[in-house]
Enzyme design. Structure first.
Site, PDB file in Angstrom:
ATOM      1  N   ILE A   1       0.835  -1.207   0.000  1.00  0.00           N
ATOM      2  CA  ILE A   1       0.000   0.000   0.000  1.00  0.00           C
ATOM      3  C   ILE A   1       0.869   1.256   0.000  1.00  0.00           C
ATOM      4  CG2 ILE A   1      -1.678   1.316   1.359  1.00  0.00           C
ATOM      5  CD1 ILE A   1      -2.844  -1.357   2.311  1.00  0.00           C
TER       6      ILE A   1
ATOM      7  N   TYR B   1      -4.462  -7.022  16.565  1.00  0.00           N
ATOM      8  CA  TYR B   1      -4.607  -6.216  15.339  1.00  0.00           C
ATOM      9  C   TYR B   1      -5.877  -5.375  15.410  1.00  0.00           C
ATOM     10  CZ  TYR B   1      -4.425  -5.087  10.322  1.00  0.00           C
ATOM     11  OH  TYR B   1      -4.360  -4.422   9.116  1.00  0.00           O
TER      12      TYR B   1
ATOM     13  N   LYS C   1      -5.827  -1.190  15.526  1.00  0.00           N
ATOM     14  CA  LYS C   1      -6.427  -0.410  14.439  1.00  0.00           C
ATOM     15  C   LYS C   1      -7.616   0.416  14.934  1.00  0.00           C
ATOM     16  CE  LYS C   1      -3.635  -1.479  11.119  1.00  0.00           C
ATOM     17  NZ  LYS C   1      -2.793  -0.440  10.498  1.00  0.00           N
TER      18      LYS C   1
ATOM     19  N   ILE D   1      -6.526  -6.603   1.019  1.00  0.00           N
ATOM     20  CA  ILE D   1      -5.789  -6.269  -0.209  1.00  0.00           C
ATOM     21  C   ILE D   1      -4.671  -7.296  -0.346  1.00  0.00           C
ATOM     22  CG2 ILE D   1      -4.465  -4.491  -1.427  1.00  0.00           C
ATOM     23  CD1 ILE D   1      -5.670  -2.454   0.518  1.00  0.00           C
TER      24      ILE D   1
HETATM   25  N1  LIG Z   1      -3.231  -5.614   3.076  1.00  0.00           N
HETATM   26  C1  LIG Z   1      -4.395  -5.525   3.697  1.00  0.00           C
HETATM   27  O1  LIG Z   1      -5.272  -6.372   3.535  1.00  0.00           O
HETATM   28  C2  LIG Z   1      -4.685  -4.348   4.604  1.00  0.00           C
HETATM   29  C3  LIG Z   1      -6.025  -4.057   4.912  1.00  0.00           C
HETATM   30  C4  LIG Z   1      -6.310  -2.998   5.773  1.00  0.00           C
HETATM   31  C5  LIG Z   1      -5.274  -2.234   6.292  1.00  0.00           C
HETATM   32  N2  LIG Z   1      -3.978  -2.538   5.968  1.00  0.00           N
HETATM   33  C6  LIG Z   1      -2.929  -1.713   6.572  1.00  0.00           C
HETATM   34  O2  LIG Z   1      -2.197  -1.093   5.546  1.00  0.00           O
HETATM   35  C7  LIG Z   1      -0.876  -0.803   6.004  1.00  0.00           C
HETATM   36  C8  LIG Z   1       0.136  -1.254   4.964  1.00  0.00           C
HETATM   37  O3  LIG Z   1       0.006  -2.660   4.805  1.00  0.00           O
HETATM   38  P1  LIG Z   1       0.421  -3.439   3.481  1.00  0.00           P
HETATM   39  O4  LIG Z   1      -0.723  -4.310   3.144  1.00  0.00           O
HETATM   40  O5  LIG Z   1       0.985  -2.518   2.469  1.00  0.00           O
HETATM   41  O6  LIG Z   1       1.545  -4.383   4.087  1.00  0.00           O
HETATM   42  P2  LIG Z   1       3.028  -4.708   3.562  1.00  0.00           P
HETATM   43  O7  LIG Z   1       3.504  -5.817   4.428  1.00  0.00           O
HETATM   44  O8  LIG Z   1       3.044  -4.860   2.093  1.00  0.00           O
HETATM   45  O9  LIG Z   1       3.814  -3.362   3.917  1.00  0.00           O
HETATM   46  C9  LIG Z   1       4.102  -2.979   5.227  1.00  0.00           C
HETATM   47  C10 LIG Z   1       5.421  -2.243   5.212  1.00  0.00           C
HETATM   48  O10 LIG Z   1       5.676  -1.790   6.552  1.00  0.00           O
HETATM   49  C11 LIG Z   1       7.051  -1.983   6.793  1.00  0.00           C
HETATM   50  N3  LIG Z   1       7.296  -2.073   8.236  1.00  0.00           N
HETATM   51  C12 LIG Z   1       7.057  -3.116   9.070  1.00  0.00           C
HETATM   52  N4  LIG Z   1       7.461  -2.817  10.293  1.00  0.00           N
HETATM   53  C13 LIG Z   1       7.957  -1.545  10.260  1.00  0.00           C
HETATM   54  C14 LIG Z   1       8.535  -0.678  11.210  1.00  0.00           C
HETATM   55  N5  LIG Z   1       8.705  -1.045  12.496  1.00  0.00           N
HETATM   56  N6  LIG Z   1       8.914   0.558  10.815  1.00  0.00           N
HETATM   57  C15 LIG Z   1       8.764   0.939   9.528  1.00  0.00           C
HETATM   58  N7  LIG Z   1       8.256   0.161   8.571  1.00  0.00           N
HETATM   59  C16 LIG Z   1       7.849  -1.081   8.938  1.00  0.00           C
HETATM   60  C17 LIG Z   1       7.428  -3.253   6.059  1.00  0.00           C
HETATM   61  O11 LIG Z   1       8.842  -3.325   5.808  1.00  0.00           O
HETATM   62  C18 LIG Z   1       6.598  -3.125   4.790  1.00  0.00           C
HETATM   63  O12 LIG Z   1       7.328  -2.500   3.747  1.00  0.00           O
HETATM   64  C19 LIG Z   1      -0.738  -1.502   7.357  1.00  0.00           C
HETATM   65  O13 LIG Z   1      -0.891  -0.555   8.398  1.00  0.00           O
HETATM   66  C20 LIG Z   1      -1.896  -2.487   7.363  1.00  0.00           C
HETATM   67  O14 LIG Z   1      -2.324  -2.809   8.653  1.00  0.00           O
HETATM   68  C21 LIG Z   1      -3.669  -3.560   5.132  1.00  0.00           C
END
Ligand SMILES: NC(=O)c1ccc[n+]([C@@H]2O[C@H](COP(=O)([O-])OP(=O)(O)OC[C@H]3O[C@@H](n4cnc5c(N)ncnc54)[C@H](O)[C@@H]3O)[C@@H](O)[C@H]2O)c1
Length: 268
Positions: free
Chosen positions: A25, A163, A167, A198
């Protein structure tokens, strides 16, 4: 294309810091912001991956992206990332608190270390970053804070206690931030985004067997999509469009709000 000939972007003049910017994202938001004329600091705990995303953006939009290694749980890393924004682009007007991790487990199956890690990365980071970025955002008004929560911050499941809780707390922290900035007379808005599933690496962790991430199978995707009234998963682009709106002055009367990108899931 020179700025003289480039069509006006919705984020011209904006300077954004995107945490977790190397992930699914975060990198999508960074690319979309640059496409709309913003300059972006791609920050991630994986500094090399963040640098790769920034290089890719600069290939299309020269000089629009920089990167830094940034652990969102570290106060000194936050200070360094904010200093990097000032040095590279002269300030900060959009903070996207996006970095996050899954934590799977019912409340009585969640070990204290797993609980604390989830709270630290998903929630404490938003408090830390908001507090530390506020002076720089104040210098660059109108400014916008965008917190990436989740539909799981609004609707609970039996097996993601930490989680869900992290959130939901981000959702409420966003509202408190919005109200305090407004009361202080600052033109700094704060809003949260609540996506449903996603297909990013984070979601792959949900199905990882033996710690190994694999792309979702058609069967896994269909199972998740069946929970969504619109019948499909959310996409990175769906989130990026919402983030562009919240970062831009188009949303200048919106603060303390939540944008649900859940295909109707939480309406049931
Ligand atoms: N993918 C989904 O289904 C979904 C749905 C709702 C919300 N989200 C939220 O969206 C956000 C992004 O998720 P995503 O799906 O892109 O996940 P992702 O795993 O692709 O990306 C997460 C990124 O955060 C980085 N990260 C992890 N720990 C970290 C830290 N301590 N400091 C800095 N960076 C750190 C990772 O290296 C990674 O690049 C998250 O907050 C997640 O909870 C995701």
């Amino acid at each position: 294309m020179s700025t003289a000939t480039r069509p006006r972007g919705r984020l011209d003049g904006k300077i954004a810091l995107i945490t977790g910017g190397a992930g699914g994202i975060g990198s999508g938001i960074a690319r979309a912001f640059a496409g709309e004329g913003a300059r972006v600091m791609v920050s991630d705990i994986d500094g090399a991956a963040a640098a790769g995303i920034a290089a890719g953006i600069n290939a299309h939009h020269p000089g629009c992206a920089a990167s830094c290694a940034h652990d969102v749980t570290s106060e000194s890393d936050w200070n360094a990332a904010l200093a990097a924004c000032r040095q590279a682009f002269g300030g900060l007007s959009v903070l996207v608190n996006n970095a996050g991790i899954w934590a799977i487990g019912a409340v009585d199956d969640t070990e204290p270390d797993s609980w604390r890690r989830c709270m630290s990365i998903n929630l404490d980071s938003v408090y830390l970053g908001t507090r530390l970025a506020m002076p720089l955002l104040r210098e660059n008004q109108p400014a916008s804070i965008i917190n990436v929560s989740s539909v799981a911050g609004l609707v609970a499941g039996p097996n993601i206690a930490a989680y869900n809780t992290s959130k939901a707390a981000v959702w409420m922290l966003t509202k408190s931030t919005a109200l305090s900035a407004a009361r202080k007379g600052d033109d700094i808005r704060a809003n949260s985004i609540h996506p449903a599933f996603i297909a990013t690496p984070l979601l792959q962790d949900l199905f990882a067997r033996g710690g190994e991430r694999r792309p979702l199978s058609a069967e896994q995707t269909a199972k998740l999509a069946a929970q969504i009234p619109l019948g499909r998963l959310c996409t990175v682009e769906d989130v990026a469009w919402a983030a562009i709106y919240l970062a831009s002055d188009e949303s200048r009367f919106m603060t303390g709000a939540e944008l649900k990108l859940d295909g109707g899931l939480s309406a049931m």
